[in-house]
Design an enzyme around this catalytic site. Structure first.
Site, PDB file in Angstrom:
ATOM      1  CB  THR A  93     -81.175  -6.599   0.776  1.00 49.99           C
ATOM      2  OG1 THR A  93     -81.856  -5.896  -0.273  1.00 49.99           O
ATOM      3  CG2 THR A  93     -79.785  -6.988   0.284  1.00 49.99           C
ATOM      4  CE  LYS A 168     -80.330  -4.194  -3.246  1.00 54.47           C
ATOM      5  NZ  LYS A 168     -81.382  -4.174  -2.217  1.00 54.47           N
ATOM      6  CE  LYS A 243     -79.265  -6.015   4.999  1.00 54.44           C
ATOM      7  NZ  LYS A 243     -80.706  -5.770   4.870  1.00 54.44           N
TER       8      LYS A 243
END
Length: 293
Positions: A93, A168, A243
């Site tokens: 990611t 995502k 994050k």
């Protein structure tokens, strides 16, 4: 197929093992000797350099911590070292810009490549039930799909290069915000005298129903087994949620998107992480909400 897997952490280790179970020959690389030992136990061949691991393979899959590392590994050790016919898949990611840049470099060097971040957490990685959101050309997606299907229950083509990463971070921004709202409602329901199980039984069948409640309940002993039933150990770490929320905020700023709920979720998870809770599952934020109340 002969597949190289780079990055054998909490997610990558299980993903590589599932490729072996699906019948692929897997070359595994990680900087951790312990991770390499687990990979050997799971049937992988292990290597101490990426360049050796990618020699002669049909595909290269990576699961790495951030965009800077992804760019470095591919530009230094994969492009020009893996066979030109290999399909490249980055399941990390990372930010959309880096995903597009690395893919552009790969295409210029003669490779097909996709960005294919995952949703599902450690249990899904181990169980082979991840969801993959894939960005890339139709040709690259068609080549990547059989490999991803060995590690997941759903493989969805999101669009062109970078679209997987966009999907995502949007998904996880929604998840972070909905988890906080779910925690707030359980905390308030308890203060109003509602039994948590009773509230769950009602709301899970009413208009307030959501994934954070019915599949990942933040209250111990309520709903299916979740990290809440294990003192919030395992699952999806708060530091990783933070994050992803930071990536979402950067993306929102880059396209001038107004995301007040996402911004507040990022602020609350930053506070929770700063208090020393980065290793706890992200649903553990219910503890802070109760304490503040």
């Amino acid at each position: 197929m002969k597949v190289t897997f780079i990055g054998l952490g909490n997610m990558g280790g299980g993903m590589a093992a599932n490729l072996v179970r699906a019948g692929h020959a897997v070359n595994a690389f990680d900087l951790s000797g312990e991770a390499l030992s687990r990979a050997r136990d799971n049937g992988c061949a292990t290597f101490t350099s990426v360049r050796e691991a990618v020699d002669g393979v049909d595909a290269v899959v990576s699961m790495l911590p951030n965009g800077k590392i992804v760019a470095s590994v591919f530009e230094t050790d994969v492009l020009g070292h893996a066979p030109k016919g290999a399909i490249l898949l980055d399941c990390s990611t990372i930010d959309v810009g880096t995903a597009r840049s690395v893919t552009a470099d790969a295409v210029a060097a003669g490779y097909d490549m996709v960005d294919a971040p995952v949703s599902g957490g450690i249990a899904a990685a181990n169980g082979g039930t991840l969801t993959f959101m894939v960005g890339g050309t139709d040709t690259a997606f068609a080549r990547a799909e059989p490999i991803l299907s060995a590690m997941g229950k759903a493989v969805i083509h999101a669009g062109a290069s970078g679209a997987g990463q966009a999907a995502k971070i949007c998904n996880n921004m929604l998840l972070g915000a909905s988890m906080i709202a779910t925690c707030e409602t359980f905390a308030m329901a308890e203060k109003l005298g509602l039994d948590p199980q009773t509230f769950y039984d009602i709301s899970s069948k009413a208009s307030g129903q959501n994934w954070s409640m019915t599949s990942y309940c933040p209250v111990p002993g309520v709903g299916p087994t979740t990290p809440a039933d294990n003192d919030y150990q395992g699952g999806f770490a708060t530091a990783l949620m933070l994050k992803d929320l930071k990536l979402a905020m950067e993306a929102a700023q880059s396209v001038n998107a107004h995301v007040p709920m996402g911004e507040r979720a990022a602020e609350l998870y930053a506070q929770f992480d700063k208090a020393g809770n980065g290793g706890l599952d992200f649903s553990a934020i219910i503890q802070t909400l109760k304490d503040q109340a």
